[in-house]
Design a protein around this motif. Structure first.
Motif, PDB file in Angstrom:
ATOM      1  N   HIS A  15     -28.436 -71.685-104.986  1.00  0.00           N
ATOM      2  CA  HIS A  15     -28.424 -72.285-106.319  1.00  0.00           C
ATOM      3  C   HIS A  15     -29.358 -73.441-106.302  1.00  0.00           C
ATOM      4  O   HIS A  15     -28.792 -74.298-106.928  1.00  0.00           O
ATOM      5  CB  HIS A  15     -26.798 -72.460-106.806  1.00  0.00           C
ATOM      6  CG  HIS A  15     -26.220 -71.250-106.884  1.00  0.00           C
ATOM      7  ND1 HIS A  15     -26.641 -70.111-107.920  1.00  0.00           N
ATOM      8  CD2 HIS A  15     -25.066 -70.640-106.571  1.00  0.00           C
ATOM      9  CE1 HIS A  15     -25.866 -69.331-108.073  1.00  0.00           C
ATOM     10  NE2 HIS A  15     -24.723 -69.559-107.269  1.00  0.00           N
ATOM     11  N   ASP A  44     -29.502 -65.457-105.432  1.00  0.00           N
ATOM     12  CA  ASP A  44     -29.100 -66.536-106.347  1.00  0.00           C
ATOM     13  C   ASP A  44     -29.643 -67.870-105.537  1.00  0.00           C
ATOM     14  O   ASP A  44     -29.184 -68.683-105.444  1.00  0.00           O
ATOM     15  CB  ASP A  44     -27.617 -66.563-106.657  1.00  0.00           C
ATOM     16  CG  ASP A  44     -27.277 -65.891-107.812  1.00  0.00           C
ATOM     17  OD1 ASP A  44     -28.091 -65.233-108.248  1.00  0.00           O
ATOM     18  OD2 ASP A  44     -26.102 -66.008-108.164  1.00  0.00           O
ATOM     19  N   LYS A  60     -25.940 -73.476-115.236  1.00  0.00           N
ATOM     20  CA  LYS A  60     -26.924 -73.605-113.785  1.00  0.00           C
ATOM     21  C   LYS A  60     -27.484 -75.163-114.033  1.00  0.00           C
ATOM     22  O   LYS A  60     -27.917 -75.386-112.874  1.00  0.00           O
ATOM     23  CB  LYS A  60     -27.541 -72.526-113.646  1.00  0.00           C
ATOM     24  CG  LYS A  60     -26.900 -71.340-113.408  1.00  0.00           C
ATOM     25  CD  LYS A  60     -26.098 -71.450-111.954  1.00  0.00           C
ATOM     26  CE  LYS A  60     -25.715 -70.317-111.400  1.00  0.00           C
ATOM     27  NZ  LYS A  60     -24.385 -70.192-111.179  1.00  0.00           N
TER      28      LYS A  60
END
Length: 302
Positions: A15, A44, A60
């Motif tokens: 992420h 991801d 996000k």
């Protein structure tokens, strides 16, 4: 002469947190007293240049987006990192390279589905998650948030391609195979401090792939939970050992390392202490997970 050993590290959903992952790899290399040879990320990764990129999901945009420094040459990844796509990626940048590409020095996208030989290991992979509505539909160019979301779903031809693979040392998938909690229950009660996730976690197509291909190891992410279970092993066949990784917020359960001798894992461990939690010949299951740590602050989830 004995084959040279390899230190291979799996990393959960990054992420965008490239800086901390690099610092963790530095710490692990020091703890093990050797270099990390290969890093594999289970999706991801979010190799976006800007945290507020309009193509990122709103939830996000509070997450870091540190990839620009690597893409622009300000920083260089110290070890080769190969990743599959999850369901949160810069799909516009990945779309024209379904067989993979190098995004920056030592940062490689493996592709949507297939097999690569990395450091002598046969690594199979399937990017994305299962969305039944789109499984038979063609993949569209991700020009909007909607089509970018759809790009995070694997398609039937990709699953069929992976199903033909054999002699796979390690398989990378984003979403768990279905049925892992049930299998763990069959292998014994969870250790203190561990609870089983929902029986509905994961998808049946990935489970079917594992049962068809019989890879030696599988690593997956997506659900932000560490898990360990063995599948198969019937009729004298070696079981497939599955390691599910937490997101890369803390290293204890989001980093899983394996030391290979040739194409066989001789020992493995979680986190960056270098402590061995499993050795060849021992059973693989929830008992191989690290002792649960005290919960700390974790950034926004999926």
């Amino acid at each position: 002469m004995a084959p040279e050993s390899l230190l291979v590290v799996g990393v959960g959903d990054i992420h965008g947190r490239f800086h901390r992952v690099e610092s963790w790899l530095d710490a692990l290399a020091e703890a093990r007293g050797r270099a990390v040879d290969l890093v594999l990320a289970v999706g991801d990764v979010e190799a976006f240049r800007h945290a507020d990129d309009h193509r990122r999901k709103a939830a996000k945009r509070a997450m870091p987006a540190e990839f620009a420094e690597y893409a622009d040459g300000v920083r260089t990844m110290k070890r080769p990192l190969y990743f599959i796509a999850g369901n949160n990626e810069d799909f516009e940048a990945l779309h024209d390279s379904p067989e993979g590409l190098q995004l920056a020095p030592n940062v490689h996208y493996l592709g949507r589905a297939g097999l690569k030989v990395l450091n002598g290991l046969r690594v199979g992979y399937l990017s994305g998650i299962h969305a039944p509505r789109f499984y038979e539909q063609p993949l569209k160019r991700p020009r909007s948030l909607d089509t970018a979301k759809q790009a995070g779903y694997f398609r039937a031809p990709e699953v069929e391609k992976v199903a033909t693979l054999r002699d796979v040392d390690l398989m990378l998938v984003h979403e768990w195979p279905r049925g892992l909690p049930q299998r763990a229950r069959e292998q014994g009660e969870p250790p203190p401090g561990r609870t089983l996730p929902s029986y509905w976690i994961g998808n049946p197509l990935t489970r079917r792939l594992v049962e068809t291909i019989h890879p030696k190891w599988v690593m997956c992410g997506h659900s932000h939970k560490a898990f360990a279970v063995a599948l198969g092993g019937h009729g004298g066949r070696t079981p497939t050992r599955v390691a599910c990784l937490d997101q890369a917020a803390r290293p204890d359960e989001s980093v899983f390392w394996m030391e290979f001798q040739g194409r066989e894992v001789v020992c493995a461990g979680w986190g960056i202490s270098g402590e061995v939690s499993w050795r060849a010949g021992q059973p693989w299951g929830l008992g191989a997970l690290p002792r649960p740590s005290e919960p700390g602050p974790v950034e926004a989830g999926y």
